[in-house]
Design a protein around this motif. Structure first.
Motif, PDB file in Angstrom:
ATOM      1  N   SER A   1      60.544  44.484  29.439  1.00  9.17           N
ATOM      2  CA  SER A   1      60.409  45.602  28.504  1.00  9.17           C
ATOM      3  C   SER A   1      61.302  46.775  28.872  1.00  9.17           C
ATOM      4  CB  SER A   1      58.954  46.074  28.476  1.00  9.17           C
ATOM      5  OG  SER A   1      58.544  46.457  29.784  1.00  9.17           O
TER       6      SER A   1
ATOM      7  N   TYR B   1      64.223  49.245  28.799  1.00 12.96           N
ATOM      8  CA  TYR B   1      65.127  49.695  27.743  1.00 12.96           C
ATOM      9  C   TYR B   1      66.413  50.162  28.418  1.00 12.96           C
ATOM     10  CZ  TYR B   1      66.777  52.532  23.775  1.00 12.96           C
ATOM     11  OH  TYR B   1      67.526  53.073  22.754  1.00 12.96           O
TER      12      TYR B   1
ATOM     13  N   ASP C   1      59.614  42.842  18.171  1.00 11.59           N
ATOM     14  CA  ASP C   1      59.517  43.538  16.891  1.00 11.59           C
ATOM     15  C   ASP C   1      59.843  45.026  16.991  1.00 11.59           C
ATOM     16  OD1 ASP C   1      57.375  44.375  18.310  1.00 11.59           O
ATOM     17  OD2 ASP C   1      55.841  43.749  16.868  1.00 11.59           O
ATOM     18  N   TYR C   2      60.344  45.486  18.160  1.00 10.79           N
ATOM     19  CA  TYR C   2      60.734  46.895  18.238  1.00 10.79           C
ATOM     20  C   TYR C   2      62.097  47.125  17.598  1.00 10.79           C
ATOM     21  CZ  TYR C   2      62.917  45.100  22.547  1.00 10.79           C
ATOM     22  OH  TYR C   2      63.623  44.355  23.456  1.00 10.79           O
TER      23      TYR C   2
ATOM     24  N   LYS D   1      54.832  44.564  25.752  1.00 13.31           N
ATOM     25  CA  LYS D   1      54.599  44.963  24.375  1.00 13.31           C
ATOM     26  C   LYS D   1      53.690  44.013  23.636  1.00 13.31           C
ATOM     27  CE  LYS D   1      58.809  42.739  22.760  1.00 13.31           C
ATOM     28  NZ  LYS D   1      58.079  41.608  22.271  1.00 13.31           N
TER      29      LYS D   1
ATOM     30  N   THR E   1      59.892  51.612  16.515  1.00 11.99           N
ATOM     31  CA  THR E   1      58.509  51.246  16.800  1.00 11.99           C
ATOM     32  C   THR E   1      58.256  51.391  18.286  1.00 11.99           C
ATOM     33  OG1 THR E   1      59.154  48.948  17.011  1.00 11.99           O
ATOM     34  CG2 THR E   1      58.324  49.635  14.877  1.00 11.99           C
ATOM     35  N   THR E   2      57.043  51.617  18.643  1.00 16.92           N
ATOM     36  CA  THR E   2      56.696  51.783  20.048  1.00 16.92           C
ATOM     37  C   THR E   2      55.609  50.804  20.445  1.00 16.92           C
ATOM     38  OG1 THR E   2      55.130  53.509  19.417  1.00 16.92           O
ATOM     39  CG2 THR E   2      57.326  54.220  20.061  1.00 16.92           C
ATOM     40  N   LYS E   3      55.683  49.600  19.897  1.00 16.32           N
ATOM     41  CA  LYS E   3      54.663  48.608  20.183  1.00 16.32           C
ATOM     42  C   LYS E   3      54.652  48.296  21.663  1.00 16.32           C
ATOM     43  CE  LYS E   3      52.938  44.164  18.601  1.00 16.32           C
ATOM     44  NZ  LYS E   3      53.114  43.059  17.698  1.00 16.32           N
TER      45      LYS E   3
ATOM     46  N   GLY F   1      61.589  51.545  21.134  1.00 19.50           N
ATOM     47  CA  GLY F   1      62.536  50.529  20.684  1.00 19.50           C
ATOM     48  C   GLY F   1      63.894  51.098  20.358  1.00 19.50           C
TER      49      GLY F   1
ATOM     50  N   ASP G   1      66.417  50.895  14.481  1.00 17.06           N
ATOM     51  CA  ASP G   1      66.395  49.763  13.576  1.00 17.06           C
ATOM     52  C   ASP G   1      67.547  49.867  12.596  1.00 17.06           C
ATOM     53  OD1 ASP G   1      63.463  48.083  12.347  1.00 17.06           O
ATOM     54  OD2 ASP G   1      65.532  47.445  12.416  1.00 17.06           O
TER      55      ASP G   1
END
Length: 845
Positions: A603, A605, A643-644, A732, A806-808, A813, A816
């Motif tokens: 995860s 980044y 999905d981020y 996530k 998104t921050t799932k 993330g 997009d």
């Protein structure tokens, strides 16, 4: 100039003042520093204030006023004299002289304020503000100037010890005026005054008269600032130069005198590696060294007002160097002996090192030559056999000699790479690959012992220049690009890639220390350059030698920069959108190391995460159908929970649309009719032409190797490795279900997909029914409608998957791509014009 918050980098020989009219006192445009020139020719800071211009009754004219910002006191009150020479310098400075030996300079904080005051000064003097100087730099009236020019000249005091102070004052007072400088220079020249001063210098040293020595320092330094070639010729003569250096040892600002003469006579030794028979040449070399020493070490750093007053000294050194190079170049016996001793095995190491260092300095001197003279210089060296000599030297054990030879080689490559290429192609006909000049350069790059690989970086830059098609020539009878690249890939490329291939025989680098990683990164940088700039040469090499698979082993390196270099190499290949490369990637399942690296990154980044996502996003945006299908069929299970960003879901949508078009050819052709509003060239023609072009290029290759991967064998069930026991857990993910990840890759050239997604007929029909139920041509839900579920990279508005960020799972993330719909529509337009027979066929396993 003194150190001030908004001082200019340089100021000329006159000083000046500034003022801004109007505005509030706090206006930064009006903020200035006031400087005056002291008796030591140094600039004193008189304070910071704000300038204005107004009529002053007492002075009977427009004047410049500067009031201190601290207490409002008057720092400057100066009438704008119609006959004073004002100078504007470097956009923020105005300088002028108010009286003899009283110079002023005002430095503006902002250019706008300087421009405003300059316009006011020019208005008073009736000048165009576009000029940089309002008058000649001479204060005298026309009558005085005429009288001065007609007078016999400046009368110098008699050259006596007791009058040294008077002489120093005369020299200092003459420097501000160009006319007085000219007269002083003529007087010094005509009366042989410099030699008389140097005789007094010996007397002062014998008597230890420090005050007199300090005066002589000021006098000699002032004579340098007269900027007169005739005076330099006297001062730099064999008879005088050491005494001149002696005078400059007694700087009054230093507590102790310097020992420049001691250094030049005892420490610095002149070595004649090859005896120089010409006494004039020998004297010129000595003189140039000493004058260069005076410029660099003896003279104090010139103040900003004095920089332009030493231009003749720079020119003196420059022309001396040109003369030395020309005299050596014309001495054929000297050069013949030089190259003979360089290549003679009997020459001892110390002597050879001196010879190479001399040749290196010789080449460095050539950089001062004009282009036409430099052409003749390198042509002479080439005729004397400099490249064969370098080849011999580079094969020797002495590291210092090789380093100097590398510097000489860099001069040659930067000057004329075609000359070097022509030589190495000619020598390839007589010599083995191991002793070719370029291969020696590559070996020295690989074997660089410097922890920071400074030499390797230089050599890689030279190799890049040599293989750059942009500087290759094309003539009527030959094409250098075709000939040299054919030679390079046949004789040299295997030497360059040897460390890479040796280090990637397993599923991770066998050596992963920092220095090895740096070297491999350099090699990858050059290979990436080749992918971008070469055509079938590098393509044939990569596919036949399975280079990309070996490069991707480096994705497992503990050094992030090396893993990113490997990824960049693959990204450059994918960026070409070449189906030959794409087939090779798919047959060898070369996305697997990238997907593994993506999952192992977890995860985090970071740059690795962003670079991998960008590569998949490129495939999605450019709609590379074969790679899209390959990724989804084999790696969707590993990527579906990301999905981020919407990249992977967008790829899945692309894939579903491809499958839908295959299952509904009538629907596809209907869309083509409805949406084909402009003429498009048939894509089949492009594909056929590309394949014909590549096949033609293959036929031209000397080795005649076919462009197929070495492991192009059908895979069977035994080749497919067992699925991974579990995927690495992702922060996530809210679900507790474990994902299976392949922990090891078979590197025999038959590696298997670790994330193969099997599509049964039921799955396929389900996907088709889901996507085709509402996607009629022109309907809101059709794949071509912006924002519809069928649009590439988009989903239905009822879902929240298209959120910009998104921050799932707590992960911030990447940005997009909600705005790509229009681009995707255009891309889909293009793809839908293709007949079904040419659609990319998806292989399921």
């Amino acid at each position: 100039a003194p150190d001030q918050p908004f001082a200019p980098p340089a100021i000329a020989s006159q000083s000046g003042g500034c003022g801004v009219a109007g505005g509030r006192m706090t206006d930064t445009r009006r903020r200035v520093k006031v400087y005056t020139l002291n008796e030591d020719r140094q600039w004193d800071d008189r304070g910071t204030g704000h300038v204005s211009s107004c009529y002053v009754e007492r002075l009977k004219g427009m004047s410049l006023l500067v009031r201190a910002e601290s207490d409002g006191s008057l720092l400057l009150e100066s009438k704008i004299n119609p006959n004073t020479a004002y100078q504007k310098q470097q956009d923020t400075l105005i300088v002028w002289s108010e009286a003899e030996n009283y110079d002023l300079a005002l430095s503006f904080q902002e250019k706008a304020g300087c421009d405003e005051i300059w316009e006011k000064i020019c208005q008073v003097q009736g000048k165009d503000p576009s000029v940089d100087i309002t008058q000649d730099l001479v204060d005298e009236s026309e009558e005085e100037r005429f009288d001065d020019m007609s007078s016999p000249g400046l009368e110098l005091p008699s050259c006596e010890l007791s009058r040294l102070e008077e002489i120093a004052e005369l020299v200092a007072s003459s420097l501000p005026s160009p006319l007085r400088r000219e007269k002083l220079a003529l007087a010094l020249e005509n009366e042989g005054y410099i030699k008389k001063l140097l005789e007094i210098f010996h007397v002062c040293e014998d008597l230890e008269n420090i005050e007199g020595l300090h005066h002589l320092y000021e006098i000699i330094k002032g004579i340098f600032l007269l900027n007169r070639t005739a005076l330099f010729e006297v001062m730099f003569s064999e008879e005088c130069i050491m005494d001149v250096i002696g005078c400059l040892e007694y700087d009054p600002s230093l507590s102790q005198s310097r020992k420049h003469r001691e250094f030049l006579t005892k420490t610095a030794k002149f070595k004649e590696v090859i005896p120089i028979s010409d006494p004039e040449l020998k004297q010129k070399i000595h003189q140039t060294y000493r004058v260069q020493y005076i410029q660099d070490m003896v003279l104090p750093t010139p103040s900003v007002f004095e920089e332009n007053m030493l231009s003749t000294l720079h020119s003196f050194i420059f022309f001396n160097k040109v003369e030395i190079v020309g005299m050596l170049q014309e001495d054929e016996k000297f050069l013949t002996d030089l190259f003979a001793q360089l290549t003679d095995e009997a020459t001892d190491e110390e002597k050879r090192q001196e010879l190479v260092n001399f040749l290196k300095e010789f080449c460095a001197f050539s950089q001062t030559l004009q282009p036409q003279n430099r052409d003749a210089f390198f042509k002479t060296l080439s005729n004397m056999g400099i490249l064969p000599a370098l080849e011999v030297i580079l094969g020797m054990d002495d590291a210092q000699v090789r380093s100097a030879a590398t510097d000489i080689f860099s001069y040659l490559v930067e000057y004329n790479p075609s000359m070097v290429r022509e030589f190495v192609m000619q020598e390839a006909q007589q010599n083995d690959d191991d002793i070719l000049l370029i291969n020696l350069i590559i070996e020295h790059m690989i074997c660089d012992t410097d922890p920071e690989l400074g030499g390797a970086v230089l050599l890689m830059g030279l190799l890049r220049t040599l293989v750059d098609p942009e500087n290759m020539l094309a003539t009527a009878n030959k094409t250098e690009k075709t000939e040299f690249l054919g030679f390079f890939y046949k004789h040299c490329m295997h030497v360059l890639t040897a460390p890479l291939l040796a280090n990637t025989t397993e599923d991770k680098p066998s050596k992963d220390d920092f220095q090895t990683a740096q070297l491999l990164a350099l090699i990858l940088e050059l290979l990436t350059f080749c992918v971008e700039h070469h055509t079938y040469h590098i393509k044939n090499y990569i596919i036949n030698k399975d280079i990309l698979r070996r490069v991707l082993v480096l994705m497992a390196s503990k050094h992030a920069f090396l893993a990113l270099c490997a990824l960049r190499f693959k990204r450059k290949i994918i960026g070409l959108k070449d189906e030959f490369y794409n087939r090779y990637i798919m047959k060898s399942f070369l996305f697997e190391p990238v997907v593994k690296a993506f999952l192992n990154n977890g995860s985090r980044y970071n740059l690795m995460n962003s670079a991998i996502i960008e590569m998949f996003e490129f495939i999605r945006v450019e709609d590379i159908k074969s790679l899209t299908a390959h990724v989804i069929e084999n790696y969707w299970k590993a990527l579906e929970d990301v999905d981020y960003v919407q990249t992977f879901k967008g790829l899945k949508l692309r894939f579903e649309q491809q499958r839908e078009r295959q299952d509904n050819p009538k629907l596809d052709s209907m869309r083509s009719i409805l949406r084909n509003h402009r003429y498009r060239r048939d894509a089949r023609t492009l594909e056929d032409e590309e394949e014909m072009w590549f096949n033609t290029d293959e036929d031209d290759m000397e080795d005649g190797e076919a462009v197929v991967p070495p492991s192009d064998k059908p895979k069977n069930d035994e080749d497919i490795m067992d699925p991974i026991s579990k995927f690495m857990e992702r922060k996530k993910l809210k679900e507790s279900e474990e994902k299976e990840v392949l922990l090891k890759t078979n590197l025999s050239g038959r590696q298997s997909p670790s994330f193969k997604l099997s599509f049964s007929s039921g799955t396929k029909s389900n996907l088709t029914s889901q996507s085709s139920a509402s996607n009629l041509p022109g309907s809101p839900g059709s794949p071509g409608s912006p924002g519809s579920p069928g649009s590439p990279g988009s989903v239905s508005k009822s879902t929240s998957q298209m959120a910009a960020i998104t921050t799932k799972g707590g992960l911030v993330g990447l940005v997009d791509y909600p705005d790509d719909d229009e681009e995707d529509d255009e891309d889909e337009d293009k793809e839908e014009t293709l007949p079904l027979s040419k659609k990319a066929k998806l292989e399921s396993s």
